[in-house]
Design an enzyme around this catalytic site. Structure first.
Site, mmCIF file in Angstrom:
data_model
loop_
_atom_site.group_PDB
_atom_site.id
_atom_site.type_symbol
_atom_site.label_atom_id
_atom_site.label_comp_id
_atom_site.label_asym_id
_atom_site.label_seq_id
_atom_site.Cartn_x
_atom_site.Cartn_y
_atom_site.Cartn_z
ATOM 1 N N HIS A 1 38.576 47.946 44.900
ATOM 2 C CA HIS A 1 39.983 47.361 44.382
ATOM 3 C C HIS A 1 40.911 46.645 45.134
ATOM 4 O O HIS A 1 41.513 47.547 45.984
ATOM 5 C CB HIS A 1 40.585 48.262 43.628
ATOM 6 C CG HIS A 1 41.890 48.094 42.553
ATOM 7 N ND1 HIS A 1 41.677 48.396 41.473
ATOM 8 C CD2 HIS A 1 43.001 47.532 43.032
ATOM 9 C CE1 HIS A 1 42.582 47.801 40.631
ATOM 10 N NE2 HIS A 1 43.702 47.343 41.898
ATOM 11 N N HIS B 1 43.498 47.366 34.809
ATOM 12 C CA HIS B 1 44.770 48.112 35.291
ATOM 13 C C HIS B 1 45.190 48.948 34.472
ATOM 14 O O HIS B 1 45.957 48.663 33.375
ATOM 15 C CB HIS B 1 45.710 47.046 35.980
ATOM 16 C CG HIS B 1 45.462 46.617 37.131
ATOM 17 N ND1 HIS B 1 44.441 45.924 37.336
ATOM 18 C CD2 HIS B 1 46.421 46.862 38.392
ATOM 19 C CE1 HIS B 1 44.575 45.627 38.969
ATOM 20 N NE2 HIS B 1 45.472 46.279 39.404
ATOM 21 N N ASP C 1 43.790 48.311 47.270
ATOM 22 C CA ASP C 1 44.804 47.647 46.346
ATOM 23 C C ASP C 1 45.638 46.577 46.963
ATOM 24 O O ASP C 1 45.433 45.229 46.522
ATOM 25 C CB ASP C 1 45.906 48.499 46.009
ATOM 26 C CG ASP C 1 46.404 48.361 44.600
ATOM 27 O OD1 ASP C 1 46.022 47.457 43.904
ATOM 28 O OD2 ASP C 1 47.430 48.820 43.887
ATOM 29 N N GLU D 1 49.198 52.527 35.168
ATOM 30 C CA GLU D 1 49.694 52.569 36.473
ATOM 31 C C GLU D 1 51.072 52.446 36.469
ATOM 32 O O GLU D 1 51.946 51.857 36.652
ATOM 33 C CB GLU D 1 49.384 51.334 37.337
ATOM 34 C CG GLU D 1 49.581 51.320 38.765
ATOM 35 C CD GLU D 1 49.728 50.126 39.669
ATOM 36 O OE1 GLU D 1 49.241 49.111 39.105
ATOM 37 O OE2 GLU D 1 49.861 50.055 40.817
ATOM 38 N N HIS E 1 43.681 43.266 45.750
ATOM 39 C CA HIS E 1 44.273 41.754 45.240
ATOM 40 C C HIS E 1 44.200 40.865 46.223
ATOM 41 O O HIS E 1 45.435 40.862 47.160
ATOM 42 C CB HIS E 1 45.580 41.973 44.577
ATOM 43 C CG HIS E 1 45.736 42.783 43.537
ATOM 44 N ND1 HIS E 1 45.949 42.556 42.468
ATOM 45 C CD2 HIS E 1 45.564 44.287 43.559
ATOM 46 C CE1 HIS E 1 45.904 43.711 41.459
ATOM 47 N NE2 HIS E 1 45.851 44.733 42.290
ATOM 48 N N GLN F 1 48.333 39.753 35.322
ATOM 49 C CA GLN F 1 49.488 40.673 35.774
ATOM 50 C C GLN F 1 50.644 41.160 34.741
ATOM 51 O O GLN F 1 51.147 42.187 34.820
ATOM 52 C CB GLN F 1 49.882 40.039 37.157
ATOM 53 C CG GLN F 1 51.360 40.333 37.644
ATOM 54 C CD GLN F 1 50.951 41.495 38.630
ATOM 55 O OE1 GLN F 1 50.344 41.122 39.676
ATOM 56 N NE2 GLN F 1 51.088 42.739 38.342
HETATM 57 FE FE FE2 Z 1 46.070 46.837 41.760
#
Ligand code: FE2
Length: 411
Positions: free
Chosen positions: A55, A208, A307, A211, A57, A150
């Protein structure tokens, strides 16, 4: 080439590994060197299958401090910093940053990466660029791309259309962000859209999921139920699930049943979860790490991810999976001897399951000779001493190496 006296994972006895034609040709104790064969003595070193970053980005990597630093350290100031960066986003900019990050990952022994890429962009600039890079680096790194909305599927203009377009362009997995949608109804509907599109195009799913420190954030039960009812099961991954840290135990006991039945995977991001979590608390401050220990005890697959690599959400991200394991064990109360010894699974075999790498992953005769050599006899010592990844091999070819640091004490 013959590698002598390597301890594979945490085996009790070292073995020799013969690599020829890019594959593991033989793995056994005391193999006889063949005439003219290159031999490397690896006494006191261990071999692992390459690290798997489950995971990250990549589209936001290497942007910390541009145009400004995230001074509060919150998720929301991070999003604001990213918004201020976005006008600089061009294909060349993405290509430069991601190329650097991929090489940082390779230097740390990573050969498989699942990256989320923000597709709430009408031009899909980052997606297009990372799709190109995925092909260009294939000989060195496997990159899986999650189409990541997102700002939501239903809470962003044409979010569903952008998600479908991203999957058609070649993204490997569909994403969603149920806890960020405007309403509970949107949250559930966005997951239904995500599952429908993933099934339509034969893709994996990585959500996601929850979170947030809101104990009422319940996207996870819907994801698990859809994973079970659609039969997609281990093709589905729930990332983060930090709200589960805050759920009441009675609810978690009920939830565990469908989590087990679903067969789905979990990814925790220990460094970023503990950094961004608990920000609305005074004291005590929550750790905001999902229930790794309990999920693992239930036989549910959990892996760890970074992440972020040096971006507004993680200014110390360095593409080194060791740090992620280190933090995960501390924050998750998992420092028992066996837990430490076996913790490499969070960034190797468990992460490989999440990415659906199948039997092709692992140090086994007949497989591609993809592996790393660590400067330690076992993973306990590797973790404790921050051992160097001495060598990383891809189909038998050396693709990265590190010289161990030398320290001198003068008394
Ligand atoms: Fe993430």
């Amino acid at each position: 080439m013959l590698f002598q006296n390597l301890t594979i994972e945490n085996a009790t006895e070292p073995v020799d590994i013969r690599v020829s034609d890019g594959t593991f040709a033989a793995i056994a104790p005391k193999l006889e060197p063949q005439s003219g064969e290159e031999v490397m003595d690896c006494t006191g070193k261990m071999a692992l299958p390459p690290f798997v970053e489950s995971h990250v980005h990549l589209d936001t990597c290497m942007t910390a401090g541009i145009p400004r630093w995230n001074m509060s350290g919150t998720l929301f100031e991070g999003i604001q910093c990213w918004e201020e960066y976005k006008p600089r986003l061009t294909k060349q900019d993405v290509r430069d940053r991601v190329s650097r990050a991929i090489r940082m990952q390779a230097a740390n022994g990573i050969q498989y990466v699942r990256t989320h890429v923000d597709i709430n962009d009408p031009k899909l600039t980052a997606l297009e660029t990372i799709l190109e890079l995925r092909e260009e680096v294939r000989d060195f790194m496997d990159i899986q791309i999650v189409a990541f909305p997102q700002y939501g599927i239903l809470s962003y203009p044409k979010g569903a259309e952008l998600l479908e377009e991203a999957l058609k362009m070649g993204a490997d997995a569909a994403g969603a962000i149920p806890h960020f949608e405007f309403t509970r109804e949107y949250s559930v509907d966005s997951l239904n859209i995500c599952f429908r599109l993933a099934q339509k195009y034969g893709k994996l799913i990585d959500i996601h999921c929850d979170e947030i420190d809101d104990e009422a954030s319940r996207g996870l039960e819907t994801v698990a139920t859809r994973a079970y009812e659609t039969g997609m099961r281990d093709m589905v991954t729930a990332s983060h699930t930090t709200a589960m840290h805050s759920y009441n135990n009675a609810y978690v006991i009920r939830l565990m049943r469908i989590l087990r039945m679903s067969g789905m995977n979990f990814v925790a991001n220990p460094c970023v979860n503990i950094h961004l979590g608990g920000r609305t608390d005074t004291y005590p401050k929550r750790r905001s790490l999902t229930r790794v220990k309990e999920l693992t005890a239930e036989g549910i697959n959990v892996s760890f991810g970074s992440d972020d690599i040096f971006d507004p959400w993680n200014p110390l991200g360095n593409a080194n999976m060791r740090d992620v394991v280190f933090m995960g064990l501390y924050a998750g109360h998992m420092l028992g001897y066996d837990e430490i010894m076996n913790s490499c699974k969070f960034v190797t075999t468990n992460a490989a399951r999440t990415l659906h790498l199948g039997d092709a992953y692992g140090i086994r005769e007949g497989n591609d000779a993809n592996f790393v050599i660590l400067d330690a006899p076992n993973y306990y010592d590797a973790l404790n001493n921050n051992a160097a990844v001495l060598r990383s091999y891809r189909r038998g070819k050396l693709i990265a190496s590190t010289k161990p640091m030398e320290k001198t004490v003068l008394f």
